[in-house]
Scaffold this motif. Sequence first.
Motif, PDB file in Angstrom:
ATOM      1  N   MET A   1       0.816  -1.190   0.000  1.00  0.00           N
ATOM      2  CA  MET A   1       0.000   0.000   0.000  1.00  0.00           C
ATOM      3  C   MET A   1       0.864   1.259   0.000  1.00  0.00           C
ATOM      4  SD  MET A   1      -3.351  -0.357   0.210  1.00  0.00           S
ATOM      5  CE  MET A   1      -4.733  -0.515   1.263  1.00  0.00           C
ATOM      6  N   GLU A   2       2.164   1.077   0.196  1.00  0.00           N
ATOM      7  CA  GLU A   2       3.023   2.249   0.270  1.00  0.00           C
ATOM      8  C   GLU A   2       3.098   2.980  -1.058  1.00  0.00           C
ATOM      9  OE1 GLU A   2       4.260  -0.873   1.217  1.00  0.00           O
ATOM     10  OE2 GLU A   2       3.657  -0.537   3.280  1.00  0.00           O
ATOM     11  N   ASN A   3       3.194   2.245  -2.165  1.00  0.00           N
ATOM     12  CA  ASN A   3       3.336   2.896  -3.461  1.00  0.00           C
ATOM     13  C   ASN A   3       2.011   3.007  -4.202  1.00  0.00           C
ATOM     14  OD1 ASN A   3       3.067   0.223  -3.960  1.00  0.00           O
ATOM     15  ND2 ASN A   3       4.797   0.046  -5.352  1.00  0.00           N
ATOM     16  N   LEU A   4       0.910   2.619  -3.587  1.00  0.00           N
ATOM     17  CA  LEU A   4      -0.389   2.702  -4.238  1.00  0.00           C
ATOM     18  C   LEU A   4      -0.828   4.138  -4.498  1.00  0.00           C
ATOM     19  CD1 LEU A   4      -2.639   0.967  -5.360  1.00  0.00           C
ATOM     20  CD2 LEU A   4      -3.764   1.156  -3.167  1.00  0.00           C
ATOM     21  N   PRO A   5      -0.667   5.089  -3.571  1.00  0.00           N
ATOM     22  CA  PRO A   5      -1.053   6.472  -3.902  1.00  0.00           C
ATOM     23  C   PRO A   5      -0.249   7.055  -5.064  1.00  0.00           C
ATOM     24  CG  PRO A   5      -0.864   6.216  -1.549  1.00  0.00           C
ATOM     25  CD  PRO A   5      -0.350   4.953  -2.165  1.00  0.00           C
ATOM     26  N   ILE A   6       1.012   6.687  -5.190  1.00  0.00           N
ATOM     27  CA  ILE A   6       1.827   7.178  -6.303  1.00  0.00           C
ATOM     28  C   ILE A   6       1.285   6.638  -7.618  1.00  0.00           C
ATOM     29  CG2 ILE A   6       4.125   7.122  -7.329  1.00  0.00           C
ATOM     30  CD1 ILE A   6       5.214   6.988  -4.429  1.00  0.00           C
ATOM     31  N   LEU A   7       0.947   5.340  -7.640  1.00  0.00           N
ATOM     32  CA  LEU A   7       0.381   4.756  -8.848  1.00  0.00           C
ATOM     33  C   LEU A   7      -0.981   5.378  -9.169  1.00  0.00           C
ATOM     34  CD1 LEU A   7       1.259   0.989  -8.386  1.00  0.00           C
ATOM     35  CD2 LEU A   7       2.254   2.589 -10.005  1.00  0.00           C
ATOM     36  N   TYR A   8      -1.760   5.671  -8.153  1.00  0.00           N
ATOM     37  CA  TYR A   8      -3.070   6.292  -8.378  1.00  0.00           C
ATOM     38  C   TYR A   8      -2.905   7.701  -8.940  1.00  0.00           C
ATOM     39  CZ  TYR A   8      -7.741   8.036  -7.473  1.00  0.00           C
ATOM     40  OH  TYR A   8      -8.977   8.591  -7.613  1.00  0.00           O
ATOM     41  N   LEU A   9      -1.990   8.485  -8.379  1.00  0.00           N
ATOM     42  CA  LEU A   9      -1.753   9.839  -8.890  1.00  0.00           C
ATOM     43  C   LEU A   9      -1.220   9.797 -10.320  1.00  0.00           C
ATOM     44  CD1 LEU A   9      -0.248  11.607  -5.759  1.00  0.00           C
ATOM     45  CD2 LEU A   9      -2.525  11.911  -6.744  1.00  0.00           C
ATOM     46  N   LEU A  10      -0.347   8.843 -10.622  1.00  0.00           N
ATOM     47  CA  LEU A  10       0.141   8.687 -11.979  1.00  0.00           C
ATOM     48  C   LEU A  10      -0.996   8.313 -12.928  1.00  0.00           C
ATOM     49  CD1 LEU A  10       2.645   8.716 -13.785  1.00  0.00           C
ATOM     50  CD2 LEU A  10       2.982   6.313 -13.204  1.00  0.00           C
ATOM     51  N   HIS A  11      -1.881   7.467 -12.484  1.00  0.00           N
ATOM     52  CA  HIS A  11      -3.041   7.059 -13.281  1.00  0.00           C
ATOM     53  C   HIS A  11      -3.950   8.254 -13.558  1.00  0.00           C
ATOM     54  CE1 HIS A  11      -6.785   4.858 -14.213  1.00  0.00           C
ATOM     55  NE2 HIS A  11      -5.959   3.918 -14.643  1.00  0.00           N
ATOM     56  N   ILE A  12      -4.218   9.060 -12.559  1.00  0.00           N
ATOM     57  CA  ILE A  12      -5.075  10.238 -12.723  1.00  0.00           C
ATOM     58  C   ILE A  12      -4.417  11.271 -13.645  1.00  0.00           C
ATOM     59  CG2 ILE A  12      -6.067  12.220 -11.488  1.00  0.00           C
ATOM     60  CD1 ILE A  12      -7.606   9.631 -11.157  1.00  0.00           C
ATOM     61  N   SER A  13      -3.103  11.481 -13.488  1.00  0.00           N
ATOM     62  CA  SER A  13      -2.433  12.477 -14.341  1.00  0.00           C
ATOM     63  C   SER A  13      -2.393  12.013 -15.805  1.00  0.00           C
ATOM     64  CB  SER A  13      -1.027  12.772 -13.821  1.00  0.00           C
ATOM     65  OG  SER A  13      -0.245  11.602 -13.864  1.00  0.00           O
ATOM     66  N   LEU A  14      -2.179  10.717 -16.025  1.00  0.00           N
ATOM     67  CA  LEU A  14      -2.205  10.218 -17.401  1.00  0.00           C
ATOM     68  C   LEU A  14      -3.617  10.296 -17.993  1.00  0.00           C
ATOM     69  CD1 LEU A  14       0.198   7.154 -17.314  1.00  0.00           C
ATOM     70  CD2 LEU A  14       0.557   9.357 -18.425  1.00  0.00           C
ATOM     71  N   THR A  15      -4.614  10.082 -17.192  1.00  0.00           N
ATOM     72  CA  THR A  15      -5.990  10.226 -17.672  1.00  0.00           C
ATOM     73  C   THR A  15      -6.271  11.672 -18.059  1.00  0.00           C
ATOM     74  OG1 THR A  15      -6.679   8.426 -16.219  1.00  0.00           O
ATOM     75  CG2 THR A  15      -8.410   9.835 -17.089  1.00  0.00           C
ATOM     76  N   GLY A  16      -5.818  12.602 -17.230  1.00  0.00           N
ATOM     77  CA  GLY A  16      -5.985  14.020 -17.556  1.00  0.00           C
ATOM     78  C   GLY A  16      -5.238  14.397 -18.825  1.00  0.00           C
ATOM     79  N   LEU A  17      -4.023  13.878 -18.980  1.00  0.00           N
ATOM     80  CA  LEU A  17      -3.261  14.149 -20.193  1.00  0.00           C
ATOM     81  C   LEU A  17      -3.969  13.595 -21.420  1.00  0.00           C
ATOM     82  CD1 LEU A  17      -0.640  15.230 -21.486  1.00  0.00           C
ATOM     83  CD2 LEU A  17       0.360  12.973 -21.050  1.00  0.00           C
ATOM     84  N   LEU A  18      -4.543  12.419 -21.297  1.00  0.00           N
ATOM     85  CA  LEU A  18      -5.283  11.823 -22.414  1.00  0.00           C
ATOM     86  C   LEU A  18      -6.506  12.669 -22.774  1.00  0.00           C
ATOM     87  CD1 LEU A  18      -5.390   9.374 -24.300  1.00  0.00           C
ATOM     88  CD2 LEU A  18      -6.792   8.240 -22.603  1.00  0.00           C
ATOM     89  N   VAL A  19      -7.181  13.194 -21.774  1.00  0.00           N
ATOM     90  CA  VAL A  19      -8.341  14.056 -22.037  1.00  0.00           C
ATOM     91  C   VAL A  19      -7.906  15.343 -22.731  1.00  0.00           C
ATOM     92  CG1 VAL A  19     -10.089  15.474 -20.895  1.00  0.00           C
ATOM     93  CG2 VAL A  19      -9.779  13.099 -20.213  1.00  0.00           C
TER      94      VAL A  19
ATOM     95  N   PHE B   1      -1.974   3.498 -23.793  1.00  0.00           N
ATOM     96  CA  PHE B   1      -1.252   2.268 -23.517  1.00  0.00           C
ATOM     97  C   PHE B   1      -0.554   2.354 -22.155  1.00  0.00           C
ATOM     98  CE2 PHE B   1       2.547  -0.467 -23.959  1.00  0.00           C
ATOM     99  CZ  PHE B   1       1.896  -1.675 -24.110  1.00  0.00           C
ATOM    100  N   ALA B   2       0.077   3.492 -21.862  1.00  0.00           N
ATOM    101  CA  ALA B   2       0.720   3.688 -20.561  1.00  0.00           C
ATOM    102  C   ALA B   2      -0.310   3.661 -19.439  1.00  0.00           C
ATOM    103  CB  ALA B   2       1.496   5.000 -20.541  1.00  0.00           C
ATOM    104  N   LEU B   3      -1.485   4.228 -19.693  1.00  0.00           N
ATOM    105  CA  LEU B   3      -2.567   4.242 -18.703  1.00  0.00           C
ATOM    106  C   LEU B   3      -3.046   2.827 -18.389  1.00  0.00           C
ATOM    107  CD1 LEU B   3      -4.417   6.194 -17.145  1.00  0.00           C
ATOM    108  CD2 LEU B   3      -5.966   6.107 -19.076  1.00  0.00           C
ATOM    109  N   VAL B   4      -3.153   2.002 -19.416  1.00  0.00           N
ATOM    110  CA  VAL B   4      -3.567   0.607 -19.209  1.00  0.00           C
ATOM    111  C   VAL B   4      -2.512  -0.134 -18.394  1.00  0.00           C
ATOM    112  CG1 VAL B   4      -3.952  -1.570 -20.418  1.00  0.00           C
ATOM    113  CG2 VAL B   4      -5.052   0.510 -21.233  1.00  0.00           C
ATOM    114  N   LEU B   5      -1.230   0.071 -18.691  1.00  0.00           N
ATOM    115  CA  LEU B   5      -0.168  -0.607 -17.948  1.00  0.00           C
ATOM    116  C   LEU B   5      -0.130  -0.161 -16.482  1.00  0.00           C
ATOM    117  CD1 LEU B   5       2.796  -0.729 -20.474  1.00  0.00           C
ATOM    118  CD2 LEU B   5       1.376  -2.609 -19.660  1.00  0.00           C
ATOM    119  N   ILE B   6      -0.255   1.149 -16.248  1.00  0.00           N
ATOM    120  CA  ILE B   6      -0.247   1.651 -14.869  1.00  0.00           C
ATOM    121  C   ILE B   6      -1.453   1.109 -14.107  1.00  0.00           C
ATOM    122  CG2 ILE B   6      -0.455   3.747 -13.454  1.00  0.00           C
ATOM    123  CD1 ILE B   6       2.293   3.379 -14.676  1.00  0.00           C
ATOM    124  N   GLY B   7      -2.616   1.073 -14.753  1.00  0.00           N
ATOM    125  CA  GLY B   7      -3.806   0.508 -14.106  1.00  0.00           C
ATOM    126  C   GLY B   7      -3.621  -0.959 -13.765  1.00  0.00           C
ATOM    127  N   TYR B   8      -2.997  -1.714 -14.672  1.00  0.00           N
ATOM    128  CA  TYR B   8      -2.751  -3.133 -14.424  1.00  0.00           C
ATOM    129  C   TYR B   8      -1.804  -3.330 -13.250  1.00  0.00           C
ATOM    130  CZ  TYR B   8      -0.995  -7.847 -15.038  1.00  0.00           C
ATOM    131  OH  TYR B   8      -0.616  -9.143 -14.825  1.00  0.00           O
TER     132      TYR B   8
END
Length: 170
Positions: A1-19, A40-47
């Motif tokens: 759970m330590e790196n989960l917020p970082i992955l979540y923030l990366l996921h949100i920022s990539l989603t915003g960039l895609l939009v 593609f990066a968003l799918v990998l980060i989500g996985y």
Amino acid sequence: MENLPILYLLHISLTGLLVVIAIWSRRAIGPRIASVVVLFALVLIGYFSLLNLLGRPQPIEHASFEGSEQDATVLATSIDEGKAIYLWLRIPGINQPRYYRMNWDHEVATSLKRAIDQSLRDNTSIQLNLEYETSLENRQMPKFYNLPQPRLPMKPPPEVFEYRNPDSPI
């Protein structure tokens, strides 16, 4: 759970960039290719963020036990004093056991320890009372209890023994 917020923030920022790319690019091919790469990066980060969640305990406050009238069986437990209580539960109606985390509470830990000691003495299983409502109020935590000791098997009925005196004519 330590790196989960970082992955979540990366996921949100990539989603915003895609939009932003999707809104900005109308006909140019370069931004469209960039949006595919970002997707593609968003799918990998989500996985990888979901893969990181496997094996992590779910907070028991967020678990829904709706539809199970019976109490859960405690298969295993680990008490991390001062931090958390980890439970591996078999919930009725669900085939696979689930892994939960409870916030540390001294009273709950002592009741769990008492239930463990009694279950080892009586060779019974520990049950967790699921009939409680989670809320922001400070309510009573779920209770642990032991099943009653299993009943001994019934004795077979006594065989009817008929005594016959060998010297008797009857």
